[in-house]
Design a protein around this motif. Sequence first.
Motif, short mmCIF file in Angstrom:
data_model
loop_
_atom_site.label_atom_id
_atom_site.label_comp_id
_atom_site.label_asym_id
_atom_site.label_seq_id
_atom_site.Cartn_x
_atom_site.Cartn_y
_atom_site.Cartn_z
N HIS A 63 7.73 3.20 8.44
CA HIS A 63 6.53 2.64 9.08
C HIS A 63 5.27 3.35 8.57
N PRO A 83 0.80 -1.24 0.00
CA PRO A 83 0.00 0.00 0.00
C PRO A 83 0.83 1.29 0.00
N ASN A 124 4.17 1.37 -0.84
CA ASN A 124 5.22 1.21 -1.85
C ASN A 124 6.63 0.83 -1.38
N ALA A 168 -4.15 -2.89 14.91
CA ALA A 168 -3.83 -1.53 14.45
C ALA A 168 -5.01 -0.59 14.72
N GLY A 215 8.45 -2.13 9.50
CA GLY A 215 8.66 -0.72 9.82
C GLY A 215 9.57 -0.46 11.00
N ASN A 216 10.65 -1.22 11.10
CA ASN A 216 11.69 -1.01 12.12
C ASN A 216 11.21 -1.28 13.56
N LEU A 253 -7.54 -0.83 6.99
CA LEU A 253 -6.39 -1.57 7.54
C LEU A 253 -5.50 -0.71 8.41
N TYR A 313 2.62 -7.11 8.99
CA TYR A 313 1.51 -6.53 9.74
C TYR A 313 1.36 -7.32 11.03
C1 LIG Z 1 -1.68 -2.84 10.13
C2 LIG Z 1 -0.21 -2.66 10.17
C3 LIG Z 1 0.57 -3.42 11.03
C4 LIG Z 1 1.97 -3.26 11.04
N1 LIG Z 1 2.71 -4.06 11.86
C5 LIG Z 1 4.06 -3.92 11.89
C6 LIG Z 1 4.86 -4.74 12.74
O1 LIG Z 1 4.39 -5.66 13.40
N2 LIG Z 1 6.19 -4.50 12.77
C7 LIG Z 1 6.78 -3.50 12.05
O2 LIG Z 1 7.97 -3.30 12.17
N3 LIG Z 1 6.04 -2.75 11.19
C8 LIG Z 1 4.71 -2.94 11.10
N4 LIG Z 1 3.97 -2.19 10.22
C9 LIG Z 1 4.66 -1.26 9.31
C10 LIG Z 1 4.87 -1.86 7.92
O3 LIG Z 1 5.33 -3.18 8.00
C11 LIG Z 1 5.89 -1.03 7.15
O4 LIG Z 1 5.59 0.33 7.20
C12 LIG Z 1 6.05 -1.47 5.71
O5 LIG Z 1 7.17 -0.78 5.19
C13 LIG Z 1 4.83 -1.13 4.86
O6 LIG Z 1 4.96 -1.69 3.59
P1 LIG Z 1 4.39 -1.00 2.23
O7 LIG Z 1 5.07 0.35 2.12
O8 LIG Z 1 4.83 -1.92 1.17
O9 LIG Z 1 2.92 -0.88 2.39
C14 LIG Z 1 2.59 -2.32 10.19
C15 LIG Z 1 1.80 -1.56 9.33
C16 LIG Z 1 0.42 -1.72 9.31
C17 LIG Z 1 -0.40 -0.91 8.34
#
Ligand SMILES: Cc1cc2nc3c(=O)[nH]c(=O)nc-3n(C[C@H](O)[C@H](O)[C@H](O)COP(=O)(O)O)c2cc1C
Length: 273
Positions: free
Chosen positions: A126, A13, A15, A189, A94-95, A231, A65
């Motif tokens: 993130h 979503p 990128n 979330a 997301g770190n 989401l 997620y």
């Molecule tokens: C619902 C939700 C849950 C997430 N859970 C985690 C998580 O458990 N650990 C983490 O480090 N980041 C988590 N993130 C952050 C995403 O993994 C991260 O921002 C990733 O780069 C998003 O990918 P995209 O840019 O391809 O959408 C979460 C994000 C969302 C929306």
Amino acid sequence: MQIDKLSKVYFSPTNTTQEIVEAIAKGLGIEDTERIDLTKADTRENFSLNLNSNNELLIIGVPVYEERIPDLVKEPLNNLRGEEQGVILIAVYGNIGEGIALKELKNLVEKKGFNVVAAGSFIGEHSFSNSQLKIATGRPDEDDLKQAKQFAMRITEKLLKIDNIEELPKLNIQGELPLMAKVLPKNSAKIFAKRPKVAKEKCNNCGICIKVCPVGAIDQEELKINNEICLRCFACAKKCPQEARNIKFKKELLVKFILRKKGAERKEVKIYL
Ligand SMILES: Cc1cc2nc3c(=O)[nH]c(=O)nc-3n(C[C@H](O)[C@H](O)[C@H](O)COP(=O)(O)O)c2cc1C
């Protein structure tokens, strides 16, 4: 062995996963590629992919997620069929924590007839990150992309050394669910983040938010977000040219404290080869 075709399958979503998958694909240098973007709901609904030639390779990228693979990609990925072809698995987080996403992906693809050639967890900004709460801002950065390129080169070398994918030993992918992820309910979330409401005075009705929402949660007329479906990926907020939607938290002080604490230390790319 020589690879003639690469299929790239990802959900992304905001990128960052797409950026990593594309960087690795570029590094692999395979001319014939197919891109399947599962971010779009209709692509997910109609998705099936059967690989039947030995010289095809698959790369799958998903964001992490709640320390796992997103639920909504499980169903489409169940429609993959392989005949012992190789697959590269990518989880982007997301770190905060990568949890068991790569392990889950590995179990899923092995059941579908694929052999994991390589896997990696990478870091992306993130989804909840904004100017007030910076978590992995700007990632993947130059260094992450360099590592993606080197990873691709090592995969190419690995494949050139064998005649058949089945010669590869099974990879031992590690990962654990932290206690918090075990005790929190699904879709947690929603407990932490509000749905990003639109500020009507800023909005110019361009419709980009409707288009980029991966789950069709935004009402076409009122631009209201369905709380159940949303989401909290914040694609609508991050891609709004008017900045008409914001990332806001529930129990703000606590959530910001936890995210800052857990996301403070820079996490690095981890690869399995
Ligand atoms: C619902 C939700 C849950 C997430 N859970 C985690 C998580 O458990 N650990 C983490 O480090 N980041 C988590 N993130 C952050 C995403 O993994 C991260 O921002 C990733 O780069 C998003 O990918 P995209 O840019 O391809 O959408 C979460 C994000 C969302 C929306």
